[in-house]
Design a protein around this motif. Structure first.
Motif, PDB file in Angstrom:
ATOM      1  N   ILE A 178       0.834  -1.205   0.000  1.00 14.52           N
ATOM      2  CA  ILE A 178       0.000   0.000   0.000  1.00 14.52           C
ATOM      3  C   ILE A 178       0.865   1.250   0.000  1.00 14.52           C
ATOM      4  CG2 ILE A 178      -1.559   1.367   1.446  1.00 14.52           C
ATOM      5  CD1 ILE A 178      -2.939  -1.248   2.216  1.00 14.52           C
ATOM      6  N   HIS A 179       1.843   1.277   0.855  1.00  8.84           N
ATOM      7  CA  HIS A 179       2.711   2.449   0.912  1.00  8.84           C
ATOM      8  C   HIS A 179       3.594   2.545  -0.322  1.00  8.84           C
ATOM      9  CE1 HIS A 179       1.753   4.046   4.879  1.00  8.84           C
ATOM     10  NE2 HIS A 179       1.487   2.789   5.217  1.00  8.84           N
ATOM     11  N   GLY A 180       3.811   1.409  -0.976  1.00  7.12           N
ATOM     12  CA  GLY A 180       4.540   1.461  -2.239  1.00  7.12           C
ATOM     13  C   GLY A 180       3.721   2.126  -3.332  1.00  7.12           C
ATOM     14  N   LEU A 181       2.372   2.029  -3.240  1.00 11.37           N
ATOM     15  CA  LEU A 181       1.493   2.641  -4.249  1.00 11.37           C
ATOM     16  C   LEU A 181       1.501   4.165  -4.168  1.00 11.37           C
ATOM     17  CD1 LEU A 181      -1.630   0.293  -4.072  1.00 11.37           C
ATOM     18  CD2 LEU A 181       0.021   0.453  -5.931  1.00 11.37           C
ATOM     19  N   GLU A 182       1.854   4.709  -3.015  1.00 12.84           N
ATOM     20  CA  GLU A 182       1.832   6.161  -2.843  1.00 12.84           C
ATOM     21  C   GLU A 182       2.708   6.851  -3.885  1.00 12.84           C
ATOM     22  OE1 GLU A 182       2.495   9.513   0.664  1.00 12.84           O
ATOM     23  OE2 GLU A 182       2.930   7.388   1.040  1.00 12.84           O
ATOM     24  N   LYS A 183       3.864   6.222  -4.185  1.00 14.22           N
ATOM     25  CA  LYS A 183       4.765   6.806  -5.177  1.00 14.22           C
ATOM     26  C   LYS A 183       4.202   6.699  -6.588  1.00 14.22           C
ATOM     27  CE  LYS A 183       8.842   5.659  -2.384  1.00 14.22           C
ATOM     28  NZ  LYS A 183      10.125   4.914  -2.333  1.00 14.22           N
ATOM     29  N   SER A 184       3.254   5.762  -6.782  1.00 15.84           N
ATOM     30  CA  SER A 184       2.693   5.547  -8.127  1.00 15.84           C
ATOM     31  C   SER A 184       1.507   6.461  -8.423  1.00 15.84           C
ATOM     32  CB  SER A 184       2.256   4.077  -8.274  1.00 15.84           C
ATOM     33  OG  SER A 184       3.342   3.211  -8.062  1.00 15.84           O
ATOM     34  N   LEU A 225      -5.464   4.145  -7.985  1.00 18.39           N
ATOM     35  CA  LEU A 225      -6.416   4.325  -6.889  1.00 18.39           C
ATOM     36  C   LEU A 225      -7.267   3.065  -6.701  1.00 18.39           C
ATOM     37  CD1 LEU A 225      -7.066   6.552  -4.898  1.00 18.39           C
ATOM     38  CD2 LEU A 225      -8.826   7.390  -6.454  1.00 18.39           C
ATOM     39  N   LYS A 226      -7.591   2.424  -7.816  1.00 18.30           N
ATOM     40  CA  LYS A 226      -8.353   1.175  -7.740  1.00 18.30           C
ATOM     41  C   LYS A 226      -7.532   0.089  -7.050  1.00 18.30           C
ATOM     42  CE  LYS A 226     -10.783  -2.199 -10.626  1.00 18.30           C
ATOM     43  NZ  LYS A 226     -11.108  -2.611 -12.018  1.00 18.30           N
ATOM     44  N   ASN A 227      -6.251   0.000  -7.403  1.00 16.62           N
ATOM     45  CA  ASN A 227      -5.372  -0.982  -6.751  1.00 16.62           C
ATOM     46  C   ASN A 227      -5.242  -0.695  -5.259  1.00 16.62           C
ATOM     47  OD1 ASN A 227      -4.926  -2.234  -9.208  1.00 16.62           O
ATOM     48  ND2 ASN A 227      -3.056  -1.075  -9.643  1.00 16.62           N
ATOM     49  N   LEU A 228      -5.163   0.576  -4.939  1.00 21.10           N
ATOM     50  CA  LEU A 228      -5.067   0.970  -3.539  1.00 21.10           C
ATOM     51  C   LEU A 228      -6.314   0.539  -2.771  1.00 21.10           C
ATOM     52  CD1 LEU A 228      -3.748   2.496  -1.198  1.00 21.10           C
ATOM     53  CD2 LEU A 228      -4.745   4.612  -2.107  1.00 21.10           C
ATOM     54  N   GLN A 229      -7.469   0.744  -3.384  1.00 17.10           N
ATOM     55  CA  GLN A 229      -8.708   0.356  -2.719  1.00 17.10           C
ATOM     56  C   GLN A 229      -8.792  -1.163  -2.533  1.00 17.10           C
ATOM     57  OE1 GLN A 229     -11.104   2.860  -5.606  1.00 17.10           O
ATOM     58  NE2 GLN A 229     -12.336   3.123  -3.764  1.00 17.10           N
ATOM     59  N   GLU A 230      -8.359  -1.919  -3.553  1.00 16.57           N
ATOM     60  CA  GLU A 230      -8.383  -3.377  -3.440  1.00 16.57           C
ATOM     61  C   GLU A 230      -7.429  -3.861  -2.344  1.00 16.57           C
ATOM     62  OE1 GLU A 230      -7.396  -4.668  -7.336  1.00 16.57           O
ATOM     63  OE2 GLU A 230      -9.415  -4.348  -8.163  1.00 16.57           O
ATOM     64  N   ALA A 231      -6.247  -3.235  -2.252  1.00 12.95           N
ATOM     65  CA  ALA A 231      -5.283  -3.606  -1.212  1.00 12.95           C
ATOM     66  C   ALA A 231      -5.844  -3.295   0.169  1.00 12.95           C
ATOM     67  CB  ALA A 231      -3.971  -2.871  -1.439  1.00 12.95           C
ATOM     68  N   GLY A 285      -2.739   5.240   6.690  1.00 10.45           N
ATOM     69  CA  GLY A 285      -2.159   6.521   7.076  1.00 10.45           C
ATOM     70  C   GLY A 285      -2.847   7.702   6.415  1.00 10.45           C
ATOM     71  N   GLY A 286      -4.141   7.552   5.986  1.00  5.95           N
ATOM     72  CA  GLY A 286      -4.874   8.641   5.330  1.00  5.95           C
ATOM     73  C   GLY A 286      -4.552   8.776   3.859  1.00  5.95           C
ATOM     74  N   LEU A 287      -3.857   7.810   3.262  1.00  3.75           N
ATOM     75  CA  LEU A 287      -3.445   7.895   1.857  1.00  3.75           C
ATOM     76  C   LEU A 287      -4.648   7.924   0.929  1.00  3.75           C
ATOM     77  CD1 LEU A 287      -1.265   7.884  -0.312  1.00  3.75           C
ATOM     78  CD2 LEU A 287      -1.198   5.375  -0.151  1.00  3.75           C
ATOM     79  N   ALA A 296      -5.890  10.945  -1.577  1.00  3.18           N
ATOM     80  CA  ALA A 296      -6.011  10.690  -3.021  1.00  3.18           C
ATOM     81  C   ALA A 296      -7.397  11.090  -3.519  1.00  3.18           C
ATOM     82  CB  ALA A 296      -5.743   9.211  -3.301  1.00  3.18           C
ATOM     83  N   LEU A 297      -8.432  10.827  -2.730  1.00  5.10           N
ATOM     84  CA  LEU A 297      -9.798  11.203  -3.114  1.00  5.10           C
ATOM     85  C   LEU A 297      -9.978  12.720  -3.080  1.00  5.10           C
ATOM     86  CD1 LEU A 297     -11.785   8.427  -1.213  1.00  5.10           C
ATOM     87  CD2 LEU A 297     -11.350   8.557  -3.668  1.00  5.10           C
ATOM     88  N   ASP A 298      -9.338  13.386  -2.126  1.00  3.80           N
ATOM     89  CA  ASP A 298      -9.398  14.850  -2.081  1.00  3.80           C
ATOM     90  C   ASP A 298      -8.799  15.453  -3.347  1.00  3.80           C
ATOM     91  OD1 ASP A 298     -10.565  14.763   0.390  1.00  3.80           O
ATOM     92  OD2 ASP A 298      -8.714  15.131   1.514  1.00  3.80           O
ATOM     93  N   ARG A 299      -7.697  14.884  -3.804  1.00  6.71           N
ATOM     94  CA  ARG A 299      -7.079  15.366  -5.042  1.00  6.71           C
ATOM     95  C   ARG A 299      -8.000  15.132  -6.230  1.00  6.71           C
ATOM     96  NH1 ARG A 299      -1.127  12.933  -5.454  1.00  6.71           N
ATOM     97  NH2 ARG A 299      -1.102  14.280  -7.308  1.00  6.71           N
ATOM     98  N   LEU A 300      -8.743  14.037  -6.172  1.00 10.31           N
ATOM     99  CA  LEU A 300      -9.682  13.739  -7.251  1.00 10.31           C
ATOM    100  C   LEU A 300     -10.838  14.739  -7.247  1.00 10.31           C
ATOM    101  CD1 LEU A 300      -9.574  11.594  -9.407  1.00 10.31           C
ATOM    102  CD2 LEU A 300     -11.071  10.151  -8.029  1.00 10.31           C
ATOM    103  N   GLU A 301     -11.307  15.138  -6.070  1.00 14.87           N
ATOM    104  CA  GLU A 301     -12.342  16.172  -5.974  1.00 14.87           C
ATOM    105  C   GLU A 301     -11.832  17.493  -6.546  1.00 14.87           C
ATOM    106  OE1 GLU A 301     -13.607  16.611  -1.992  1.00 14.87           O
ATOM    107  OE2 GLU A 301     -14.807  14.776  -1.952  1.00 14.87           O
ATOM    108  N   THR A 302     -10.583  17.797  -6.232  1.00 14.01           N
ATOM    109  CA  THR A 302      -9.983  19.024  -6.757  1.00 14.01           C
ATOM    110  C   THR A 302      -9.928  18.998  -8.279  1.00 14.01           C
ATOM    111  OG1 THR A 302      -8.624  19.237  -4.761  1.00 14.01           O
ATOM    112  CG2 THR A 302      -7.922  20.482  -6.704  1.00 14.01           C
TER     113      THR A 302
END
Length: 681
Positions: free
Chosen positions: A88-94, A109-115, A172-174, A178-184
């Motif tokens: 999960i934390h590895g996805l943050e860089k992606s 984001l989909k992969n993050l949600q599945e993880a 950790g709120g990741l 990510a969703l906040d950035r999507l709203e933006t």
């Protein structure tokens, strides 16, 4: 001996070599020991820690062998959870910038949600396994109590993370970030592609309603829908709707602000009557049509395009909020303000204009604002239409009473046409004209239907004819109020001609009939003849030639007689000219004709008289007192009579006071004629 000596030498050589080898090994060993010193020191320093770590395990070897299998079964799922957590934390860089690569961002984001889903579903199982091991260690006294207590605290914290309120802490709120950035990004796409629509670029067409194209490109709509899918899956639909309504309603407001709609905020207390805001009502109709057919039409279609997959209630709800926030309610409130203004016949026309505008947009209103989400707009629209119909009907059916109330008012002092007469003739023609008749018929029919009464077009015709007939009665009553009979003749001549001229060739005139029009034409001629006979027609009698022939032998006697008759003529002319100078014949053709008849009645007689007897007076030193006019000066003076002179303005108003109408008088514009008004308290 020799052989023994050789053997000894060889042994010495061998010993020397062996010693040499051992010395080298010793050197190497010393070097190795010097290198191993720091490592041994490090090991020596770690021994207390290792001892402390091993200390909790107090069981015998056989007990430790038994617990090994239990520990392995718990550690395997725990290790899997830890592996996913690291992923999960590895996805943050992606997670790239959604603006530059929206599809890539959504994929990560989909992969993050599945993880996170796997982590959420399996973390509990791993905790339970570990919890069982701690319980086993306690039951079998395999580990020190302090050790197991520390494990219990760690597991308790992990269980707290599993509660609904704390699940977000797993990453950790990741995900939230990510969703906040999507709203933006959702807001950015809307804002950068929303451009105010100028009214000049959208001409209003009367032929058919304009279905505006979608104001956003298809690729942008597709991106918005993709973002919506992800945000809605994470319970952010309301936030998306809020962003959408905020951006699009601001865009519509920007389009409307360019039209300078400050007049929509006007209150009843800020104007005296409808006439003072008549121009605003015309603007209101055009601006409302532009807003409905172009701005709100486009928003309606766009809401459907963006939110169509979410169902009718969602996108219509968004549209309703946009319409309300963008200014639709202000348009309806302005119409309501007009209905609350003072009653005035002009107000009837303006109410009919408002009804016509709303009726023209009826299908658009039903389609755009017909859903349950637009209940507020529907209620305000129904209330406005009700107020317009009731207000217009009330004013219309009270017109006859208002005309009759003016019967007791004094007539215009100049003998002109009362404002009421000119107003009603023009007013009736407008009401029965092509612009207002269909609307008025519809309004009156609706009003009658509310009372369960039938309405026929003949009712409108009959009522308007009764208004004209009431005017005729008023004219007779007003004419009798003049103390000067000649002025009453001018008044009747003026008004009969006005009715004939301004109703001939009109729809009201056609309803009244040719005979009615001819009667008023004949009345005009009749009162013109009487007026000339009883006023100007008496002047030539002062220029009698009687007795002048008999005194042909006596010039002095003849001169005195001519002086006497000229003096009488001059005085009579001055008196009648002075009196008639304040009278008005409103219509130019009637005025010119009347002046011509007056000139024909007196100027030829005066010219002939002066040609024959003028020299008798002109030779006298005082002749100027008697021969004060020439034929040309008389003609010029008469031609200047009956001309309209500017005076104080007034208006025909109907104002309500204590639910009753009272009679009042205001000066007619220019002529001081009676004007129906009702003074308010």
């Amino acid at each position: 001996m020799g052989s023994a000596g050789e053997d000894g030498i060889r042994n010495l050589m061998s010993a020397r070599n062996s010693l040499k080898v051992n010395l080298e090994k010793s050197k190497a060993l010393g070097l190795s020991l010097r290198k191993s010193g720091p490592r041994l020191e490090e090991i020596n320093q770690r021994l207390p820690c290792l001892e402390a770590a091993v200390r909790p395990i107090r069981a015998q070897r056989d007990a430790l062998d038994a617990v090994g299998g239990h520990i392995n079964r718990a550690v395997v799922p725990a290790a899997a959870v830890l592996k996913v957590f690291d992923a999960i934390h590895g996805l943050e860089k992606s997670l790239s910038d959604p603006q530059s690569d929206l599809q890539g961002y959504l994929s990560v984001l989909k992969n993050l949600q599945e993880a996170l889903k796997f982590l959420s579903e399996n973390c509990g199982m791993a905790i339970q396994w570990l919890d069982d091991i701690v319980e086993y260690l306690e039951d079998h006294n395999v580990a020190d109590e302090r050790y197991t207590s520390s494990l219990k605290k760690a597991l308790k914290y992990l269980r707290e993370l599993q509660t609904k309120e704390e699940k977000n802490r797993l990453d950790g709120g990741l995900l939230e970030a990510a969703l906040d950035r999507l709203e933006t990004e959702f807001r950015r796409l809307l804002t950068e592609n929303s451009v105010p629509l100028p009214m000049s670029s959208s001409p209003l067409k009367d032929e058919q309603p304009c279905i505006a194209p979608s104001p956003l490109p298809v690729p942008i709509i597709q991106k918005l829908q993709a973002i919506l899918g992800t945000l809605i899956a994470n319970n952010r639909l309301e936030k998306c709707k809020s962003i959408y309504v905020d951006v699009r309603s601001s865009n519509v407001r920007a389009s409307l602000q360019a039209l300078n709609l400050d007049y929509l905020e006007i209150s009843v207390s800020e104007f005296n009557d409808v006439q003072s805001i008549e121009g605003y009502i015309a603007k209101w109709s055009k601006h409302l049509e532009f807003a409905v057919k172009h701005l709100f039409e486009a928003e309606y279609k766009l809401c459907n395009d963006v939110f169509e997959r979410l169902g009718l209630d969602v996108w219509r709800g968004c549209f309703a909020n946009i319409a309300a926030q963008a200014g639709m309610l202000a348009f309806l409130q302005f119409g309501k303000t007009v209905t609350e203004s003072k009653k005035d016949p002009i107000k009837l026309l303006k109410l009919l204009d408002i009804f016509a505008s709303l009726n023209k947009l009826r299908l658009d209103f039903n389609r755009l604002f017909g859903g349950a989400a637009c209940a507020e707009i529907q209620n305000l629209t129904r209330d406005l239409i009700k107020r317009v119909i009731e207000g217009a009907s009330e004013i219309f059916w009270e017109l006859l009473l208002q005309v009759e109330l003016q019967r007791q008012a004094p007539p215009p002092p100049d003998g002109s046409v009362p404002r009421l007469v000119s107003f009603i003739t023009d007013y009736c023609n407008r009401l029965i004209g092509n612009d207002y008749k269909p609307i008025l018929n519809q309004v009156l029919a609706i009003e009658r239907s509310w009372k369960r009464e039938k309405f026929q077009e003949s009712l409108l015709h009959d009522y308007l004819l009764n208004l004209i007939r009431a005017i005729e009665v008023n004219l007779e009553s007003w004419s009798k109020a003049y103390k000067d009979t000649d002025l009453s003749y001018v008044f009747l001549m003026n008004n009969h001609y006005h009715l004939y001229k301004h109703l001939k060739g009109t729809k009201i005139g056609a309803l009244l009939g040719d005979q009615w029009l001819r009667e008023h034409q004949d009345y005009t001629e009749y009162y013109s003849t009487i007026f000339l006979r009883e006023s100007w027609g008496k002047l030539p009698s002062h220029l009698s030639r009687e007795g002048l022939i008999l005194f042909s032998g006596g010039r002095a006697t003849a001169r005195d007689l001519v002086k006497k008759r000229l003096k009488a003529f001059n005085e009579a002319f001055d008196n009648i000219y002075k009196k008639h100078s304040s009278w008005v014949i409103l219509e130019k053709d009637l005025r010119e004709k009347t002046c011509h008849l007056i000139i024909q009645a007196i100027v030829p007689v005066y010219r002939s008289y002066m040609q024959n007897y003028g020299p008798l007076v002109e030779q006298d030193s005082s002749g100027g007192k008697y021969a004060k006019f020439t034929a040309q000066s008389l003609e010029k003076m008469v031609s200047s009579l009956f001309v309209l002179k500017p005076m104080r303005h007034g208006s025909f108003k109907v104002r309500q006071n204590s639910n009753k109408f009272n009679n009042g008088v205001e000066d007619h514009p220019y002529s001081g004629s009676p004007t129906p008004t009702v003074a308010s308290a």
